[in-house]
Scaffold this motif. Structure first.
Motif, PDB file in Angstrom:
ATOM      1  N   LYS A  11       0.830  -1.207   0.000  1.00  0.00           N
ATOM      2  CA  LYS A  11       0.000   0.000   0.000  1.00  0.00           C
ATOM      3  C   LYS A  11       0.868   1.262   0.000  1.00  0.00           C
ATOM      4  O   LYS A  11       0.630   2.185  -0.779  1.00  0.00           O
ATOM      5  CB  LYS A  11      -0.920  -0.009   1.225  1.00  0.00           C
ATOM      6  N   ASN A  26       2.791   1.816  -3.270  1.00  0.00           N
ATOM      7  CA  ASN A  26       1.911   2.446  -4.263  1.00  0.00           C
ATOM      8  C   ASN A  26       1.731   3.935  -3.984  1.00  0.00           C
ATOM      9  O   ASN A  26       1.732   4.748  -4.908  1.00  0.00           O
ATOM     10  CB  ASN A  26       0.567   1.731  -4.308  1.00  0.00           C
ATOM     11  N   LYS A  27       1.593   4.290  -2.720  1.00  0.00           N
ATOM     12  CA  LYS A  27       1.455   5.708  -2.378  1.00  0.00           C
ATOM     13  C   LYS A  27       2.737   6.469  -2.699  1.00  0.00           C
ATOM     14  O   LYS A  27       2.682   7.632  -3.118  1.00  0.00           O
ATOM     15  CB  LYS A  27       1.086   5.869  -0.903  1.00  0.00           C
ATOM     16  N   LYS A  57       7.694  -4.273  -5.324  1.00  0.00           N
ATOM     17  CA  LYS A  57       6.237  -4.297  -5.484  1.00  0.00           C
ATOM     18  C   LYS A  57       5.799  -5.598  -6.157  1.00  0.00           C
ATOM     19  O   LYS A  57       4.855  -6.250  -5.711  1.00  0.00           O
ATOM     20  CB  LYS A  57       5.790  -3.091  -6.309  1.00  0.00           C
TER      21      LYS A  57
END
Length: 84
Positions: free
Chosen positions: A35, A38-39, A71
């Motif tokens: 998460k 991605n941010k 990722k």
């Protein structure tokens, strides 16, 4: 959440995302780690689109490939976990 709404980014806060990624990595919490990766990508894209920050090339050349690799590994691990 403020970043995603305002689309304004201060490069100083980028380090906070890196700290959170490392924290969740140490905790073994792959979902939160993914998460915040991605941010961080969102923050980097905002910074790359902004003409006022000169350091965007440094992040792009050195951090992005490593983050993409991490990722993909997290996504694979989480996919394997869900299929088991």
């Amino acid at each position: 959440s403020v970043l995603s709404i305002s689309k304004k980014f201060d490069p100083v806060t980028r380090n906070g995302y890196e700290v959170l990624i490392d924290y969740y990595k140490k905790q073994g919490d792959k979902e939160n780690q993914l998460k915040f990766i991605n941010k961080l990508f969102v923050a980097d894209s905002i910074m790359n689109n902004s003409k006022q920050y000169l350091s965007k090339e440094i992040y792009k050349k050195y951090d992005t490939p490593a983050l993409l690799e991490e990722k993909e590994a997290l996504i694979d691990d989480l996919s394997n976990k869900n299929s088991v």
